[in-house]
Design a protein around this motif. Structure first.
Motif, PDB file in Angstrom:
ATOM      1  N   LYS A  72       0.839  -1.200   0.000  1.00  0.00           N
ATOM      2  CA  LYS A  72       0.000   0.000   0.000  1.00  0.00           C
ATOM      3  C   LYS A  72       0.871   1.247   0.000  1.00  0.00           C
ATOM      4  O   LYS A  72       1.897   1.292   0.672  1.00  0.00           O
ATOM      5  CB  LYS A  72      -0.877   0.040   1.256  1.00  0.00           C
ATOM      6  N   CYS A  73       0.424   2.251  -0.747  1.00  0.00           N
ATOM      7  CA  CYS A  73       1.074   3.562  -0.757  1.00  0.00           C
ATOM      8  C   CYS A  73       0.062   4.606  -0.300  1.00  0.00           C
ATOM      9  O   CYS A  73      -1.144   4.430  -0.490  1.00  0.00           O
ATOM     10  CB  CYS A  73       1.558   3.911  -2.163  1.00  0.00           C
ATOM     11  N   PRO A  74       0.547   5.696   0.280  1.00  0.00           N
ATOM     12  CA  PRO A  74      -0.387   6.738   0.713  1.00  0.00           C
ATOM     13  C   PRO A  74      -1.033   7.436  -0.492  1.00  0.00           C
ATOM     14  O   PRO A  74      -0.418   7.535  -1.561  1.00  0.00           O
ATOM     15  CB  PRO A  74       0.494   7.701   1.511  1.00  0.00           C
ATOM     16  N   LYS A  75      -2.251   7.911  -0.323  1.00  0.00           N
ATOM     17  CA  LYS A  75      -2.953   8.661  -1.365  1.00  0.00           C
ATOM     18  C   LYS A  75      -2.187   9.935  -1.644  1.00  0.00           C
ATOM     19  O   LYS A  75      -1.596  10.489  -0.740  1.00  0.00           O
ATOM     20  CB  LYS A  75      -4.384   8.994  -0.915  1.00  0.00           C
ATOM     21  N   PRO A  76      -2.079  10.390  -2.838  1.00  0.00           N
ATOM     22  CA  PRO A  76      -2.776   9.984  -4.067  1.00  0.00           C
ATOM     23  C   PRO A  76      -2.002   8.961  -4.906  1.00  0.00           C
ATOM     24  O   PRO A  76      -2.358   8.704  -6.047  1.00  0.00           O
ATOM     25  CB  PRO A  76      -2.897  11.296  -4.834  1.00  0.00           C
TER      26      PRO A  76
ATOM     27  N   LYS B  53      -0.607   5.458  -6.459  1.00  0.00           N
ATOM     28  CA  LYS B  53      -1.105   4.103  -6.681  1.00  0.00           C
ATOM     29  C   LYS B  53      -0.257   3.140  -5.863  1.00  0.00           C
ATOM     30  O   LYS B  53       0.928   3.395  -5.606  1.00  0.00           O
ATOM     31  CB  LYS B  53      -0.990   3.716  -8.154  1.00  0.00           C
ATOM     32  N   ASN B  54      -0.836   2.033  -5.474  1.00  0.00           N
ATOM     33  CA  ASN B  54      -0.072   0.994  -4.781  1.00  0.00           C
ATOM     34  C   ASN B  54       1.012   0.454  -5.708  1.00  0.00           C
ATOM     35  O   ASN B  54       0.927   0.558  -6.924  1.00  0.00           O
ATOM     36  CB  ASN B  54      -0.998  -0.117  -4.317  1.00  0.00           C
TER      37      ASN B  54
ATOM     38  N   ASP C  66      -3.888  -2.321 -11.541  1.00  0.00           N
ATOM     39  CA  ASP C  66      -4.195  -1.317 -10.516  1.00  0.00           C
ATOM     40  C   ASP C  66      -2.962  -0.903  -9.713  1.00  0.00           C
ATOM     41  O   ASP C  66      -3.083  -0.171  -8.743  1.00  0.00           O
ATOM     42  CB  ASP C  66      -5.288  -1.832  -9.583  1.00  0.00           C
TER      43      ASP C  66
END
Length: 112
Positions: free
Chosen positions: A39-43, A45-46, A79
């Motif tokens: 997971k990566c922080p928004k904004p 993409k993972n 994604d």
């Protein structure tokens, strides 16, 4: 600590950023090929990546090194973004029966 870093099933419990991780295959001797998505922080993409991991126990010290293999530039999942590990690794230095010093090096191109 060395055993924890090698245990991909246990990693799913302590690493809150893991989305998916699995072994792709075993290499000769002290190496394997694996996949990791996180997971990566928004904004953002993972990210995902695959790579060759090798390790070397040296008495009470251990080295674990990883770098990305020659997988597809676009990654496997639509994604996610395929990141590249140029050279990533751990140096674990034993300092006593129940203590150690860990050094983590990450030279990564997150591709964005």
């Amino acid at each position: 600590l060395y055993d924890v870093l090698h245990d991909i099933e246990y990693r799913k419990k302590w690493d809150t950023n893991v989305i998916e991780t699995f072994d792709i295959g075993k290499g000769g001797g002290n190496s394997d090929v694996g996949y990791y998505a996180w997971k990566c922080p928004k904004p953002l993409k993972n990210r995902e990546g695959g790579g060759l991991r090798s390790w070397l126990p040296m008495g009470t010290d251990y080295i674990i090194m990883n770098y990305s293999g020659g997988g597809p530039n676009g990654g496997g999942r639509k994604d996610m973004v395929r990141a590249v590990s140029i050279q990533t690794g751990y140096l674990i230095e034993g300092t006593g029966a129940k203590s150690c010093i860990i050094t983590y090096l990450a030279q990564v191109d997150p591709k964005g």
